[in-house]
Scaffold this active site. Sequence first.
Site, mmCIF file in Angstrom:
data_model
loop_
_atom_site.group_PDB
_atom_site.id
_atom_site.type_symbol
_atom_site.label_atom_id
_atom_site.label_comp_id
_atom_site.label_asym_id
_atom_site.label_seq_id
_atom_site.Cartn_x
_atom_site.Cartn_y
_atom_site.Cartn_z
ATOM 1 N N GLY A 1 -13.382 -3.616 0.850
ATOM 2 C CA GLY A 1 -14.695 -3.075 1.174
ATOM 3 C C GLY A 1 -15.115 -1.967 0.233
ATOM 4 N N GLY B 1 -8.062 -8.486 0.454
ATOM 5 C CA GLY B 1 -6.747 -8.856 0.982
ATOM 6 C C GLY B 1 -6.252 -10.221 0.576
ATOM 7 N NE ARG C 1 -4.184 -1.827 2.003
ATOM 8 C CZ ARG C 1 -5.227 -1.919 2.809
ATOM 9 N NH1 ARG C 1 -5.266 -1.174 3.901
ATOM 10 N NH2 ARG C 1 -6.212 -2.749 2.540
ATOM 11 C CE LYS D 1 -19.757 -14.285 10.294
ATOM 12 N NZ LYS D 1 -20.109 -13.397 11.427
#
Length: 410
Positions: free
Chosen positions: A385, A362, A42, A203
């Site tokens: 996200g 990730g 990053r 999930k």
Amino acid sequence: MVVSEPALPRLEALDVDNRRVFVRVDFNVPITKSGLVRDDTRIRAALPTLRLLRDRDAKLILASHLGRPKGPDPRLSLEPVAARLAELLDTEVRLPDEVVGDGVRKLVLDTRAGQVILLENLRFHPGETKNDPAFAAALAALADIYVNDAFGASHRAHASVVGVPGLLHERAPGLLLRAEIEALRRVVHDPERPFAAIVGGAKVSDKLPVLHALVDRLVAGDRLLIGGAMANTFLAASGMAIGASLHEPDQFSACVNLLARARARDVRIQLPVDVRVGASVQADHARVVPAGPEAHGLADNELALDIGPHTAAAFARAIADARTVFWNGPMGLFENPAFAEGTLDLARAVAECPGFTVVGGGDSVAAVQESGVAEHINHISTGGGAALEMIEGKILPGVAALYPSEPRGA
């Protein structure tokens, strides 16, 4: 609701010569126990923007968060990040011992063209996550111009992401943020067909909005591949015995509805046809078990922890002729080598696809890097996200804050 988006301002058009430029970067990187940056991906991603600004004699005030501290925490200081950034830029990076305050203001006033300041961890101050107006004003007072190059934080309405640009008239996305936006807009608004979307992770409940958005956007001939622990819920909803595997019984009806919705649109959803199972998440070997409503299933104490080889091969075939591919989320317990093969196989399949390929998240990014195929992916996103929210069709708060006026729904 369809959202119309005007053109963003361009970084190259800003007059930054000898002016203070506040750059929101995403330096939320892993730090070792000995205080070193373990993965500088990053930090490297921000270098083109920082070098362009330094080449144009800007005074750089950089700001980032690291982790989720509840207040000042020496373990989450940006000191290791400043040291690594100094090495990469081959210049001094000055790090004050606070985020805002008299010491920071003096340091900024003493800064000359081309010099770099990295503020201490933004989340050491409670005003960051609350988008506190006073904190945003204190940050904005340090600079003349605002640049956002932190895609991974742009889905958060925090002070440094939306508060500061609201107070500085001159603002623009950095080169990294612009590249992210352009790549993901291409996936959302102008994908070449057939389009293959791959979604993994733990999930269903976390990914249900993006799954619905994808099914609504896909057309006949496109395909949606579902793996990871979230596939367990789909398999269990179809009647397969999944033992002690992670799954969400309260999402069974949502899974059934999604499959029906896809069938109505002639969109193919592919679930695992076999899985790798183990006795625990620490297991050092796996056995392969057939999956699906007709399969015998798992023993009561077994866990499905990865897609199996037949599934990996089927997913590879589904990707092979795609003209657009978007992948988010691992196919299994990637951090355990015994259950990493499905994710690594998928990384290689995506890399071999001749279409436009985008990878975000990730573990997905780690897989393409570990597989040695990163250079064959068209775009590797720095924000999981944020990427998912863009795939859902949302305008990120940090992007909306950069427009001359906020874009309107149409």
